[in-house]
Structure formats: structure tokens, C-alpha cells
Design a protein around this motif. Structure first.
Motif, PDB file in Angstrom:
ATOM      1  N   SER A   1       0.885  -1.247  -0.102  1.00 30.68           N
ATOM      2  CA  SER A   1      -0.024  -0.059  -0.029  1.00 30.68           C
ATOM      3  C   SER A   1       0.889   1.334  -0.002  1.00 30.68           C
ATOM      4  O   SER A   1       1.717   1.326   0.622  1.00 30.68           O
ATOM      5  N   LYS A   2       0.583   2.028  -0.674  1.00 25.70           N
ATOM      6  CA  LYS A   2       1.073   3.559  -0.669  1.00 25.70           C
ATOM      7  C   LYS A   2       1.133   4.146   0.480  1.00 25.70           C
ATOM      8  O   LYS A   2       1.813   5.258   0.710  1.00 25.70           O
ATOM      9  N   ASP A   3       0.508   3.694   1.301  1.00 27.31           N
ATOM     10  CA  ASP A   3       0.184   4.476   2.839  1.00 27.31           C
ATOM     11  C   ASP A   3       0.624   3.705   3.921  1.00 27.31           C
ATOM     12  O   ASP A   3       0.297   3.929   4.999  1.00 27.31           O
ATOM     13  N   ALA A   4       1.795   2.557   3.512  1.00 29.49           N
ATOM     14  CA  ALA A   4       2.190   1.775   4.367  1.00 29.49           C
ATOM     15  C   ALA A   4       3.040   2.818   5.811  1.00 29.49           C
ATOM     16  O   ALA A   4       2.894   2.277   6.772  1.00 29.49           O
ATOM     17  N   TRP A   5       3.917   3.570   5.355  1.00 32.39           N
ATOM     18  CA  TRP A   5       4.528   4.381   6.047  1.00 32.39           C
ATOM     19  C   TRP A   5       3.526   5.403   6.818  1.00 32.39           C
ATOM     20  O   TRP A   5       3.680   5.536   7.946  1.00 32.39           O
ATOM     21  N   ARG A   6       2.395   5.816   6.316  1.00 33.16           N
ATOM     22  CA  ARG A   6       1.585   6.859   6.827  1.00 33.16           C
ATOM     23  C   ARG A   6       0.821   6.270   7.935  1.00 33.16           C
ATOM     24  O   ARG A   6       0.444   6.758   9.143  1.00 33.16           O
ATOM     25  N   ASN A   7       0.597   4.862   7.732  1.00 29.10           N
ATOM     26  CA  ASN A   7      -0.344   4.073   8.804  1.00 29.10           C
ATOM     27  C   ASN A   7       0.902   3.940  10.105  1.00 29.10           C
ATOM     28  O   ASN A   7       0.272   3.813  11.115  1.00 29.10           O
ATOM     29  N   ASP A   8       2.081   3.806   9.688  1.00 32.82           N
ATOM     30  CA  ASP A   8       2.943   3.673  10.863  1.00 32.82           C
ATOM     31  C   ASP A   8       3.087   4.964  11.715  1.00 32.82           C
ATOM     32  O   ASP A   8       3.417   4.882  12.746  1.00 32.82           O
TER      33      ASP A   8
ATOM     34  N   LYS B   1      12.886  19.276   2.790  1.00 33.54           N
ATOM     35  CA  LYS B   1      14.032  18.379   2.833  1.00 33.54           C
ATOM     36  C   LYS B   1      13.411  16.902   2.142  1.00 33.54           C
ATOM     37  O   LYS B   1      12.492  16.374   2.932  1.00 33.54           O
ATOM     38  N   ARG B   2      13.772  16.184   0.994  1.00 34.16           N
ATOM     39  CA  ARG B   2      13.204  15.288   0.371  1.00 34.16           C
ATOM     40  C   ARG B   2      14.365  14.113   0.535  1.00 34.16           C
ATOM     41  O   ARG B   2      15.320  14.198   0.027  1.00 34.16           O
TER      42      ARG B   2
ATOM     43  N   SER C   1      19.647   7.003   0.262  1.00 32.73           N
ATOM     44  CA  SER C   1      20.634   7.835   1.160  1.00 32.73           C
ATOM     45  C   SER C   1      21.327   7.240   2.221  1.00 32.73           C
ATOM     46  O   SER C   1      22.001   7.586   3.016  1.00 32.73           O
ATOM     47  N   GLY C   2      20.441   6.139   2.885  1.00 32.73           N
ATOM     48  CA  GLY C   2      20.660   5.486   4.090  1.00 32.73           C
ATOM     49  C   GLY C   2      20.327   6.000   5.268  1.00 32.73           C
ATOM     50  O   GLY C   2      20.044   5.368   6.239  1.00 32.73           O
ATOM     51  N   GLN C   3      19.387   6.891   5.174  1.00 35.91           N
ATOM     52  CA  GLN C   3      18.509   7.527   6.111  1.00 35.91           C
ATOM     53  C   GLN C   3      17.049   6.857   6.231  1.00 35.91           C
ATOM     54  O   GLN C   3      16.309   7.009   5.249  1.00 35.91           O
ATOM     55  N   GLY C   4      16.800   5.723   7.053  1.00 41.21           N
ATOM     56  CA  GLY C   4      15.777   5.028   7.043  1.00 41.21           C
ATOM     57  C   GLY C   4      14.660   5.657   8.150  1.00 41.21           C
ATOM     58  O   GLY C   4      14.649   6.721   8.556  1.00 41.21           O
ATOM     59  N   LYS C   5      13.904   4.670   8.440  1.00 38.60           N
ATOM     60  CA  LYS C   5      12.668   5.157   9.502  1.00 38.60           C
ATOM     61  C   LYS C   5      13.168   5.426  10.707  1.00 38.60           C
ATOM     62  O   LYS C   5      12.695   6.543  11.343  1.00 38.60           O
ATOM     63  N   GLU C   6      14.103   4.824  11.251  1.00 42.31           N
ATOM     64  CA  GLU C   6      14.977   5.106  12.595  1.00 42.31           C
ATOM     65  C   GLU C   6      15.403   6.765  12.596  1.00 42.31           C
ATOM     66  O   GLU C   6      15.040   7.376  13.496  1.00 42.31           O
ATOM     67  N   GLU C   7      16.274   6.863  11.518  1.00 42.38           N
ATOM     68  CA  GLU C   7      16.703   8.200  11.309  1.00 42.38           C
ATOM     69  C   GLU C   7      15.795   9.407  11.087  1.00 42.38           C
ATOM     70  O   GLU C   7      15.756  10.492  11.695  1.00 42.38           O
TER      71      GLU C   7
ATOM     72  N   VAL D   1       4.800  12.027   4.903  1.00 39.28           N
ATOM     73  CA  VAL D   1       5.068  10.537   4.472  1.00 39.28           C
ATOM     74  C   VAL D   1       4.102   9.764   3.708  1.00 39.28           C
ATOM     75  O   VAL D   1       2.986  10.085   3.940  1.00 39.28           O
ATOM     76  N   GLU D   2       4.507   9.157   2.402  1.00 37.90           N
ATOM     77  CA  GLU D   2       3.560   8.532   1.495  1.00 37.90           C
ATOM     78  C   GLU D   2       4.477   7.648   0.764  1.00 37.90           C
ATOM     79  O   GLU D   2       5.385   7.911   0.013  1.00 37.90           O
ATOM     80  N   GLY D   3       3.911   6.460   0.800  1.00 36.93           N
ATOM     81  CA  GLY D   3       4.739   5.343  -0.096  1.00 36.93           C
ATOM     82  C   GLY D   3       6.198   5.239   0.703  1.00 36.93           C
ATOM     83  O   GLY D   3       6.370   5.355   1.836  1.00 36.93           O
ATOM     84  N   GLU D   4       7.018   5.447  -0.113  1.00 34.72           N
ATOM     85  CA  GLU D   4       8.613   5.519   0.127  1.00 34.72           C
ATOM     86  C   GLU D   4       9.046   7.010   0.548  1.00 34.72           C
ATOM     87  O   GLU D   4      10.301   7.195   0.690  1.00 34.72           O
ATOM     88  N   GLU D   5       8.288   7.883   0.118  1.00 34.28           N
ATOM     89  CA  GLU D   5       8.506   9.255   0.079  1.00 34.28           C
ATOM     90  C   GLU D   5       8.552   9.709   1.598  1.00 34.28           C
ATOM     91  O   GLU D   5       7.816   9.405   2.299  1.00 34.28           O
ATOM     92  N   LYS D   6       9.931  10.254   2.090  1.00 34.65           N
ATOM     93  CA  LYS D   6       9.860  10.861   3.435  1.00 34.65           C
ATOM     94  C   LYS D   6      10.144  12.387   3.267  1.00 34.65           C
ATOM     95  O   LYS D   6      11.382  12.640   2.874  1.00 34.65           O
ATOM     96  N   LEU D   7       9.418  13.153   3.735  1.00 29.61           N
ATOM     97  CA  LEU D   7       9.734  14.734   3.631  1.00 29.61           C
ATOM     98  C   LEU D   7       9.684  15.339   4.828  1.00 29.61           C
ATOM     99  O   LEU D   7       8.770  15.135   6.094  1.00 29.61           O
ATOM    100  N   LEU D   8      10.580  16.364   5.186  1.00 35.40           N
ATOM    101  CA  LEU D   8      10.578  17.284   6.168  1.00 35.40           C
ATOM    102  C   LEU D   8      10.407  18.691   5.737  1.00 35.40           C
ATOM    103  O   LEU D   8      11.059  19.083   4.804  1.00 35.40           O
TER     104      LEU D   8
END
Length: 606
Positions: free
Chosen positions: A262-269, A321-322, A327-333, A357-364
Motif C-alpha cells: 500500500s502507498k500508505d504503509a509508512w503513513r499508517n505507521d 527536505k526530500r 541515502s541511508g536514512q531509514g525510518k529510524e533516522e 510520508v507517503e509510500g517511500e517518500e519521506k519529507l521534512l
């Protein structure tokens, strides 16, 4: 065998002479008898009261064996020494006995067997000789300069001289400038040992022991480097082809796998309520604000991804910040950065508005900094003129205040671990703000230091204890601040700086400048007219105090702030470790000190 004195070791340093037999419950009935066998080995025999015959054999190699007769044959029930490395000088001069199974003799690096045929037959007592003779002169340069090869886990050879009052660096320098010194070893609790004659009775254990550094001609290491380069190139090419096919296969599998996620796997977490104080932005909102991450909106490239300028519908400007998936920065970082920053509020820390957060996209999503990062000014030939000395001094003090908040004044004690010029942002009033907390770590209670097996950060800014052993603390950030301070003063980047024919590093150049002129001439020549010499010299001295090799010699953050805001007396810095050698010698010096420690960690340079 009268006059024979077999020796064996009971530990890495000890030599013990055999003086008796194993304890027996019953005594012996008759006196010893001496015989000689056909091989020339002498043996003693005696009877016990139960009439069982026992024989002691002393071999020509010096070992002692005991046999008991069972009525049919002889049984070996005792032997010493158990390992051939325990025989004194079994491998001869400059030979190294390796405590393996079975034990074996090898020559030290840069040496070859003196009698090759005898060596191949297992007769190692002739030892080894140098492959390349030393051209040792105190002021030698180029290929004549001697180097040191370090060997770990060693039982030091015999015939050493003590120089116990020296520290490790003085021990190295003493041997380097003494052409008769063939090797040295600095041992904690014992001191400096030096060898001025053949290295005799050296043993290498699988673990433990000491670090022995042996003098070699420079060509010995240079030749190895050329050979290693050829081998490495061949292996790399082969691996490249194999990995290319493997990567393609992996990519195809990953694409198919992601189609079922699901595209929202991260978002659910990750839910907005997990990080109070921050807004959760929809991806469509960010795409509209940044014009689909267009190149015209790109502000720069960071260690973990790209940064884009954006404008929300209400007209507010933002920086996005995309994070790159590679990059090596995963969910933990990512979680670490947003949770940590949501709890930190200070004038000299960048403010985060929210995340997406959406799919594999992580934005600050950050507040937009009109003047971008400090490096865009400091290392640009035109824009550096806009930050004269007063502005640079204000920036230095602002960064120190932000660091003081992180270390002492916030609810959390935070170690940044990646303090560098590109992570200092500047607002419209040129107020510095520390950013990028993806690598930051929090301390609880009275904790003051921590160890990690995953060393991450930027080479040049990492403190020696962190880069080599994974140990970090408040003093690790102080070291990074010291490098940053010297870059701001000089306008030079530590990773690119090279001065003179010897290719001096920035820290080496700063040290010489401070010793000769108090550091005043270090200031960027483009803004020199705007400076106050005493203020510049004091900042250079503070920078050198921050980059001391030992953490205990560096100031803490409170002391650092006092140094920058008062005119109190400063202590004199010691010469930084990294300026002892020129860049050409840096790799061998790193081997000499503690490079073996870093094998426990993964270094991720950025």
C-alpha cells in the motif's frame, strides 16, 4: 643430558625452566638410569614400586616427553612445551612465530628468509633478513624516508631498552629520529620499549599481546600499494559485472514486490499525534508548493537528499527536505529527526513546521532560510565578501549558543554528531541556525558518553575517538565545532585545503600560524581589514583547544561559551595529532596509532 637447559613459556612474557616431574602418588623404587637412543636423544628411566616402567625423553629440539609402559607398548602421558612457539628463538632473528595450529614461522613484513631452502624444510632458526636496506637519515625526504609497519597481538621480542617516561607520541618520535632504532612499542602501564638490535623471539597470538611497530624502507609500503591497486582493480571490475546483473535482478523483484504494498504503509505507521507540535502535510500540497520538485526550486543537495524551496497556498515560503531512498536514512533516522526537533526550540536551531510520508517518500518541511547555508557564503569568492569579521564572529557565537542549548539547556541532552558548515543555515538577518538532526542522539539523566558500532558523520569533522572507536560525547561536537570555527576564520574548507609542497592540512597550517603569529594572519584575506587582531587570535586559539586529540583536553560547552564571550585567560593548546605528518604520511600514521579499532564499526562518510 648434562648441560642441557630446555626453556618453555607459561605465558606471553615468561620463560620457565623445567625443574621437576609431575606429582606422583607413589615414590620411585630405583635411581635414574641414562640411555641414548639411535637418534641421539637421551632418556632417563626408573621403576615404580608397582613395577611399571616409566621413561623420560629429552629430544634434540629441547622438548621433554614422558612415556609409561603398559606391558605391551609405551604410552605418552606428558609432554612439554606443548607448542613449538614456546621454544626460545625458534624462528630466528626477525622471524615471527604464529601461535596457530600447527604453529608456524613467518618473516615480518619487509623481510625474507635468510636461508630459503632451510626455511622451506622447516628449519627456521636462521631467521630473516631485510628485503630492502634502510637509508636512514634524520632529514631524509621522498623515497629515502623510513616508515613504520605495525603488527598487532605480539609478545615483544627480547633485548629491548626502556624509555618509560615517554608518552606514545614521544616514543614514536624518539624511534623515528634515531636511525639505530629498529622497532618500538608503547605499552600502557609499562611505557616505551625500543629495539636497537635484531628482533629475537617474537610471538604472535590470536588475540591480546601488544602493538609492535617495525622500521621499514618506504619502498616496502609503496610496492605493496601498487600491487594492491592492481589486484583491487581486477577484483572490482569482476565484482562490478556480477553486481550489475544482481542489481538488475534485485530491482525487478523490488518493483514487483512494491506493487503489492500500500502507498500508505509508512503513513499508517507514523501518525500526526506521534509528533505533537508538527503538522502533517499531504503529498499533493508539497507537490504543488514545489512545482513537482522542479530543478528551478532546488536549493541544494544534502547528505541524505535534496532540499527544495516551496510556497504554500497562503503565501508562506518553506524548505522541503526530500530524503533519498538510497541515502541511508531509514525510518529510524527519520523518526529520530522529527521527534527530536519537535521538542527543541531555540533561536539558533532551525524550526521544523511539519512532515509528509507517503509510500517511500519521506519529507521534512522547514521554515525557509532566505540566505541558505553558511557554506554558500564562506566558500564563494564573491559572496564571502558579504560576511566580514564582525558578522563571522556573530555567527560563531550564535552556533556556540545553539550548541550550549543542545548540550545543557534543553529538556533533552542532545549530541548532534554532524556539525558542519553546510548544516548551519542563515536567516534574513544572518542569524545562524543549526539544522539536520538525523544523526543526533539523546542522553538521559547523568549519561555523558555512548558507544556505537555504526560510525556516521562527515570525515574531517569527526573527532578521533568517534572515528576510531565509535565513542561519542559532548566533546565530539566540540571537536566538530573547532573545525567549523577554523573554517569560518580562514574561509577554507577542511576537505579541500592543501598548503605548500608537503600538502599541509588545514589543522597543520592553523597550528603553524598560531605558533608563528598568534593566528592573526589566518583570517580570510578578503575581510582582513574589518578584523580586530586580538579577537581573531583568541578565536584561533579557541579553535585549536577544541580540536585537541584527547577529549579531556577540550573545553566543555559552558567553558567554550565563556571563552567566546569574555576576555579570560586561555590555556595553551597542544599540537593536534593530525598535524604530526603531512598528507603523504597520513595513512601510515593512522596505522601506527589505533586504526585496528575501527574494524568494529561501519564508517559512513558524507
Amino acid at each position: 643430558m648434562r648441560g642441557s637447559k630446555p626453556y618453555y613459556r607459561t605465558g606471553p612474557w615468561a620463560k620457565t625452566r623445567f625443574t621437576g616431574l609431575p606429582n606422583q602418588d607413589d615414590s620411585y623404587e630405583n635411581s635414574l638410569s641414562l640411555y641414548q637412543d639411535v637418534n641421539g636423544s637421551g632418556y632417563l628411566s626408573f621403576f615404580r614400586r608397582n613395577y611399571k616402567l616409566t621413561r623420560i625423553t629429552l629430544t634434540s629440539e629441547g622438548s621433554i616427553k614422558m612415556f609409561r609402559h603398559n606391558g605391551m607398548d609405551w604410552e605418552n602421558f606428558f609432554e612439554m612445551p606443548a607448542n613449538s612457539c614456546e621454544f626460545y628463538g625458534v624462528c630466528g632473528p626477525f622471524g615471527l612465530c604464529v601461535m596457530s595450529v600447527p604453529p608456524k614461522c613467518v618473516c615480518f613484513k619487509g623481510f625474507v628468509p635468510k636461508y630459503l631452502e632451510e626455511w622451506k624444510r622447516g628449519n627456521w632458526t636462521g631467521g630473516c633478513v631485510r628485503r630492502t636496506e634502510l637509508l636512514c637519515q634524520v632529514n631524509s625526504t621522498g623515497k629515502d624516508v623510513n616508515v613504520f609497519q605495525s603488527v598487532a597481538n605480539i609478545k615483544p621480542p627480547d633485548f629491548y631498552d626502556f624509555a618509560s617516561s615517554m608518552n606514545a607520541e614521544e616514543c614514536y618520535q624518539s624511534c623515528l629520529h634515531n636511525c639505530s632504532c629498529l622497532a618500538f612499542s608503547y605499552i600502557n602501564g609499562i611505557g616505551c620499549l625500543v629495539w636497537n638490535q635484531d628482533l629475537m623471539d617474537s610471538v604472535q597470538f590470536s588475540h591480546g599481546g601488544e602493538l609492535l611497530s617495525i622500521r621499514l624502507a618506504r619502498s616496502e609500503l609503496d610496492g605493496n600499494k601498487r600491487k594492491e591497486t592492481i589486484i583491487a582493480s581486477t577484483v572490482s571490475l569482476t565484482l562490478f559485472v556480477i553486481l550489475g546483473f544482481a542489481a538488475f535482478g534485485f530491482w525487478r523483484c523490488r518493483v514487483e514486490h512494491n506493487a503489492h504494498i500500500s502507498k500508505d504503509a509508512w503513513r499508517n505507521d507514523l501518525k500526526p499525534q506521534d509528533v505533537p507540535g508538527l503538522d502533517f502535510f499531504e503529498m499533493n500540497t508539497i507537490l504543488t508548493a514545489t512545482n513537482n520538485f522542479s530543478l528551478s526550486n532546488k536549493l541544494g543537495q544534502g547528505g541524505f537528499g535534496s532540499v527544495y524551496k516551496g510556497k504554500l497556498q497562503d503565501g508562506k515560503e518553506i524548505a522541503v527536505k526530500r530524503l533519498s531512498s538510497s541515502s541511508g536514512q531509514g525510518k529510524e533516522e527519520f523518526m529520530n529527526e522529527i521527534v527530536l526537533i519537535s521538542k527543541l526550540q531555540h533561536r539558533n536551531l532551525v524550526r521544523v513546521l511539519g512532515f509528509c510520508v507517503e509510500g517511500e517518500e519521506k519529507l521534512l518541511i522547514y521554515e525557509f532560510m532566505v540566505n541558505k547555508s553558511l557554506d554558500t557564503f564562506l566558500f564563494d569568492s564573491r559572496k564571502r565578501l558579504e560576511i566580514d569579521w564582525p558578522k563571522r564572529f556573530d555567527i560563531i557565537q550564535g552556533i556556540a549558543r545553539g550548541l550550549l542549548y543542545l548540550h545543557r539547556d534543553s529538556r533533552l541532552r542532545v549530541i548532534h554528531r554532524d556539525l558542519k558548515v553546510s548544516n548551519i543555515l542563515l536567516d534574513e538577518k544572518m542569524i545562524p541556525k543549526i539544522s539536520d538532526f538525523g544523526l543526533a542522539r539523546m542522553f538521559q539523566g547523568t549519561e555523558c558518553q555512548e558507544n556505537t558500532r555504526r560510525v556516521v558523520g562527515t570525515l574531517g569533522y569527526m573527532s578521533p575517538e568517534y572515528a576510531w572507536t565509535g565513542m561519542f560525547s559532548e566533546k565530539s561536537d566540540i571537536y566538530s565545532f573547532g573545525v567549523l570555527l577554523l573554517e569560518i576564520i580562514s574561509g577554507e574548507k577542511i576537505s579541500r585545503f592543501s598548503y605548500g609542497e608537503d600538502g599541509k592540512t588545514l589543522l597543520a597550517y592553523v597550528w603553524e600560524s598560531w605558533c608563528e603569529t598568534g593566528g592573526v594572519d589566518l583570517l580570510d584575506k578578503d575581510v582582513a581589514e574589518s578584523c580586530q587582531p586580538l579577537e581573531v587570535g583568541r578565536c584561533v586559539q579557541v579553535g585549536l583547544l577544541c580540536v585537541q586529540h584527547q577529549p579531556v583536553d577540550r573545553p566543555n560547552t559552558l567553558e567554550l561559551m565563556s571563552m567566546l564571550t569574555t576576555t579570560s585567560d586561555l590555556s595553551s593548546p597542544k599540537q593536534p595529532t593530525f598535524v604530526v605528518h603531512t598528507r603523504d604520511d597520513e595513512s601510515q600514521f593512522r596505522d601506527l596509532i589505533t586504526v585496528n579499532e575501527i574494524t568494529q564499526s561501519v564508517v559512513l562518510g558524507r
